[in-house]
Design a protein around this motif. Structure first.
Motif, short mmCIF file in Angstrom:
data_model
loop_
_atom_site.label_atom_id
_atom_site.label_comp_id
_atom_site.label_asym_id
_atom_site.label_seq_id
_atom_site.Cartn_x
_atom_site.Cartn_y
_atom_site.Cartn_z
N GLY A 176 7.44 -5.12 3.76
CA GLY A 176 7.20 -6.32 2.98
C GLY A 176 6.33 -6.00 1.77
O GLY A 176 5.69 -4.95 1.72
N PRO A 177 6.30 -6.89 0.78
CA PRO A 177 5.54 -6.59 -0.45
C PRO A 177 4.07 -6.26 -0.21
O PRO A 177 3.52 -5.33 -0.81
CB PRO A 177 5.69 -7.88 -1.26
CG PRO A 177 6.96 -8.49 -0.78
CD PRO A 177 7.04 -8.15 0.67
N ARG A 178 3.40 -7.00 0.68
CA ARG A 178 1.97 -6.74 0.91
C ARG A 178 1.74 -5.39 1.58
O ARG A 178 0.85 -4.63 1.18
CB ARG A 178 1.38 -7.86 1.78
CG ARG A 178 1.26 -9.19 1.05
CD ARG A 178 0.57 -10.22 1.93
NE ARG A 178 0.46 -11.49 1.25
CZ ARG A 178 -0.11 -12.58 1.78
NH1 ARG A 178 -0.62 -12.52 3.00
NH2 ARG A 178 -0.17 -13.70 1.10
N LEU A 179 2.55 -5.10 2.59
CA LEU A 179 2.40 -3.81 3.26
C LEU A 179 2.75 -2.67 2.32
O LEU A 179 2.11 -1.61 2.33
CB LEU A 179 3.30 -3.75 4.50
CG LEU A 179 2.69 -4.21 5.83
CD1 LEU A 179 3.71 -4.10 6.95
CD2 LEU A 179 1.44 -3.42 6.16
N THR A 188 0.11 0.15 1.35
CA THR A 188 0.40 1.56 1.64
C THR A 188 0.18 2.44 0.42
O THR A 188 -0.42 3.52 0.50
CB THR A 188 1.85 1.70 2.13
OG1 THR A 188 2.02 0.93 3.33
CG2 THR A 188 2.19 3.15 2.43
N MET A 189 0.64 1.97 -0.74
CA MET A 189 0.47 2.76 -1.96
C MET A 189 -1.00 2.83 -2.38
O MET A 189 -1.48 3.88 -2.84
CB MET A 189 1.31 2.17 -3.09
CG MET A 189 2.80 2.23 -2.84
SD MET A 189 3.39 3.89 -2.47
CE MET A 189 4.20 3.60 -0.90
N VAL A 206 5.43 -0.49 -8.24
CA VAL A 206 6.85 -0.31 -7.97
C VAL A 206 7.21 -0.68 -6.53
O VAL A 206 8.21 -1.39 -6.29
CB VAL A 206 7.26 1.14 -8.27
CG1 VAL A 206 8.68 1.43 -7.77
CG2 VAL A 206 7.17 1.41 -9.76
N ALA A 207 6.43 -0.22 -5.57
CA ALA A 207 6.78 -0.47 -4.16
C ALA A 207 6.86 -1.97 -3.83
O ALA A 207 7.86 -2.42 -3.27
CB ALA A 207 5.79 0.24 -3.23
#
Length: 217
Positions: A88-91, A95-96, A135-136
């Motif tokens: 998901g966007p938040r994870l 992570t990045m 980006v992620a």
């Protein structure tokens, strides 16, 4: 009459007290039920973030230096795109950010063809690294706004790859004051063939994972 009123008042207070105790007991029960679930959810999220940042770090060490540019060919973009498609966007953003924090702290997670630490994060290739938290989650958000097919995965991952190249090239151009065509030939064009393969691989894995989830559900 007074005695009756007193008896009714006592009964009302007694029933109200019982009700309050019942509500309190139910609330405490819900709290006891939700607390382990919250801890489990946080632990799961932390595990995903650490595993994802480790994947990016491992892919960073699959690197080939090029003699004509300070930017090496690495598998980092593949890992970033893949995690954007799977998380998901938040994870994905978390992570990045964790990956960059690990690298800035001196952990060997950046490509070995660099100074390491903050110096590498803010160096000539820092634009590529700093693009990852953008980006992620962007790829994740776009992927979840339509059909999760291979062809659409190619479009979404391709867009993410272009954003990484654009930010990396702009950063390199600002630091070196090189002409736009030189920046293009040193920071974008040499990496397009490899990025096509990375985009195809990330889209294929994400589309396969999406089909598997649909079958499981």
């Amino acid at each position: 009459m007074t005695e009756s009123w007193a008896i009714c008042s006592i009964a009302w207070l007694h029933n109200g007290g019982e009700m309050n105790r019942s509500i309190a007991a139910q609330t405490a029960g819900v709290g006891r039920t939700e607390a382990p679930e919250l801890v489990s959810s946080l632990a799961r999220g932390a595990g995903i973030v650490l595993a994802g940042s480790a994947l990016v770090g491992i892919c960073a060490h699959v690197a080939i230096p090029l003699w004509f540019t300070p930017v090496p060919v690495t598998l980092q973009p593949f890992a970033v795109l893949l995690l954007g498609l799977l998380l998901g966007p938040r994870l994905a953003a978390g992570t990045m950010l964790a990956y960059l924090a690990e690298g800035a702290a001196g952990l060997p997670v950046f490509t070995p063809h660099g100074l390491g630490g903050v110096a590498q994060l803010l160096g000539l290739t820092g634009g590529y690294l700093l693009s990852y938290p953008i980006v992620a989650p962007l790829v994740s958000w776009l992927w979840r706004r339509g059909a999760r097919s291979f062809s659409r995965g190619l479009v979404v991952a391709g867009a993410g790859s272009l954003v990484t190249l654009a930010i990396g090239a702009a950063w390199l151009g600002v630091l070196t004051h090189a002409a736009p065509m030189i920046v293009l030939s040193h920071a974008v064009l040499p990496f397009l063939p490899g990025d096509v393969l990375k985009v195809c691989a990330a889209a294929g894995i994400a589309a396969g994972a999406s089909r598997w989830r649909r079958h499981e559900s």
